[in-house]
Design a protein around this motif. Structure first.
Motif, short mmCIF file in Angstrom:
data_model
loop_
_atom_site.label_atom_id
_atom_site.label_comp_id
_atom_site.label_asym_id
_atom_site.label_seq_id
_atom_site.Cartn_x
_atom_site.Cartn_y
_atom_site.Cartn_z
N GLN A 152 0.84 -1.20 0.00
CA GLN A 152 0.00 0.00 0.00
C GLN A 152 0.87 1.24 0.00
OE1 GLN A 152 -2.84 0.49 3.11
NE2 GLN A 152 -4.40 -0.70 2.06
N PHE A 153 0.45 2.21 -0.78
CA PHE A 153 1.12 3.51 -0.83
C PHE A 153 0.53 4.39 0.26
CE2 PHE A 153 0.94 7.91 -2.31
CZ PHE A 153 2.28 8.16 -2.51
N GLN A 154 1.39 5.10 0.98
CA GLN A 154 0.95 6.01 2.04
C GLN A 154 1.70 7.32 1.93
OE1 GLN A 154 -1.41 5.48 4.59
NE2 GLN A 154 -1.91 3.72 3.29
N ARG A 155 1.09 8.37 2.45
CA ARG A 155 1.70 9.70 2.44
C ARG A 155 1.50 10.35 3.81
NH1 ARG A 155 0.15 13.15 -2.46
NH2 ARG A 155 1.99 12.10 -3.26
N VAL A 156 2.57 10.95 4.30
CA VAL A 156 2.52 11.69 5.56
C VAL A 156 3.00 13.10 5.27
CG1 VAL A 156 3.45 11.86 7.89
CG2 VAL A 156 2.89 9.64 6.96
N ALA A 157 2.28 14.08 5.78
CA ALA A 157 2.64 15.48 5.58
C ALA A 157 2.92 16.13 6.93
CB ALA A 157 1.53 16.22 4.86
N PHE A 158 4.05 16.81 7.01
CA PHE A 158 4.40 17.59 8.19
C PHE A 158 4.16 19.06 7.84
CE2 PHE A 158 6.83 13.72 8.76
CZ PHE A 158 6.67 13.47 10.11
N GLU A 159 3.19 19.66 8.49
CA GLU A 159 2.86 21.05 8.22
C GLU A 159 3.84 21.98 8.94
OE1 GLU A 159 0.53 18.95 9.65
OE2 GLU A 159 -0.50 18.42 7.79
N ASN A 160 4.06 23.15 8.35
CA ASN A 160 4.93 24.18 8.92
C ASN A 160 6.29 23.63 9.31
OD1 ASN A 160 2.88 26.11 8.71
ND2 ASN A 160 2.01 25.46 10.67
N PHE A 161 6.90 22.92 8.40
CA PHE A 161 8.22 22.34 8.63
C PHE A 161 9.26 23.39 8.29
CE2 PHE A 161 11.87 19.63 7.66
CZ PHE A 161 11.87 18.84 8.79
N GLN A 162 9.82 24.01 9.28
CA GLN A 162 10.72 25.15 9.08
C GLN A 162 12.19 24.78 9.21
OE1 GLN A 162 9.48 28.02 8.04
NE2 GLN A 162 7.42 27.18 8.20
N TYR A 163 12.50 23.51 9.41
CA TYR A 163 13.89 23.12 9.63
C TYR A 163 14.57 22.97 8.28
CZ TYR A 163 17.88 20.77 11.72
OH TYR A 163 19.14 20.45 12.14
N GLU A 164 15.50 23.83 7.96
CA GLU A 164 16.15 23.86 6.65
C GLU A 164 17.44 23.04 6.59
OE1 GLU A 164 14.97 25.21 3.88
OE2 GLU A 164 13.17 25.88 4.91
N ASN A 165 18.00 22.67 7.71
CA ASN A 165 19.27 21.94 7.71
C ASN A 165 19.05 20.47 7.37
OD1 ASN A 165 20.56 24.28 8.43
ND2 ASN A 165 20.46 23.84 10.61
N ASN A 166 20.09 19.70 7.45
CA ASN A 166 20.00 18.28 7.14
C ASN A 166 19.18 17.56 8.20
OD1 ASN A 166 21.60 18.62 4.89
ND2 ASN A 166 23.49 18.17 6.01
N PHE A 167 18.40 16.60 7.73
CA PHE A 167 17.60 15.78 8.63
C PHE A 167 17.50 14.38 8.05
CE2 PHE A 167 14.77 18.12 5.83
CZ PHE A 167 14.00 17.12 5.28
N THR A 168 17.13 13.45 8.91
CA THR A 168 16.99 12.05 8.54
C THR A 168 15.59 11.59 8.90
OG1 THR A 168 19.32 11.70 9.03
CG2 THR A 168 17.96 9.74 8.81
#
Length: 176
Positions: A152-168
């Motif tokens: 199954q295909f799924q999608r998650v959205a994080f609203e107001n994601f202001q972190y511009e640096n590297n993330f994992t």
């Protein structure tokens, strides 16, 4: 307190028979070794040492036993397809697939998406471990009725994601 109640109810309604057998095995193991320590009451140092080893051993058996049961009886795969940042709204969209590779159908799957800040060389000791183990943002999604050998295909959205640096991004799932 409400969160603990919710976790206990979730697990008691979804665990398999083999999970309950593991819990009973650990209970009887702990009880048996504790009764042995009663016979060693005239040597309290040895008895306390055996009880401490018993607690550590039972904890390790529970953690690894649960992981082995989860891997064998409820096997599944998670694969991140894409992650993109919408600069107009500041949202982070994560697309992923969940595949049921077990021999049974899953009634319910809980997928947790965690975003961790990458460790930078400038961080001090505490921030380095905080960024490594405590997620910056976290969101859960539920999938109902995942049949065996399906994806199954799924999608998650994080609203107001202001972190511009590297993330994992890490995905974790629990299916029953």
């Amino acid at each position: 307190m409400e969160k603990i109640r919710e976790i206990v109810l979730f697990y008691t309604t979804h665990l398999y028979l083999v999970d309950y057998m593991l819990i009973l095995f650990i209970f009887f193991l702990f009880t048996g070794v504790s009764l042995l320590c009663v016979f060693l009451r005239h040597r309290p140092v040895i008895a306390l040492f055996i009880i401490a080893l018993n607690l550590i051993f039972c904890f390790i058996v529970f953690i690894f036993g649960f992981k082995i049961i989860d891997h064998e009886a409820r096997s599944r795969t998670l694969e991140i397809i894409s992650q993109r940042m919408l600069h107009t709204s500041g949202d982070l969209i994560v697309d992923f697939n969940i595949s049921n590779t077990s021999k049974h159908d899953f009634k319910e799957c809980k997928i947790t998406t965690k975003i961790f800040k990458n460790v930078s060389p400038k961080d001090n000791f505490i921030n380095r471990y905080k960024n490594k183990f405590i997620p910056y943002r976290q969101k859960s999604a539920e999938v109902k009725n995942l049949k065996k050998n399906t994806t199954q295909f799924q999608r998650v959205a994080f609203e107001n994601f202001q972190y511009e640096n590297n993330f994992t991004i890490h995905l974790a799932s629990e299916c029953f």
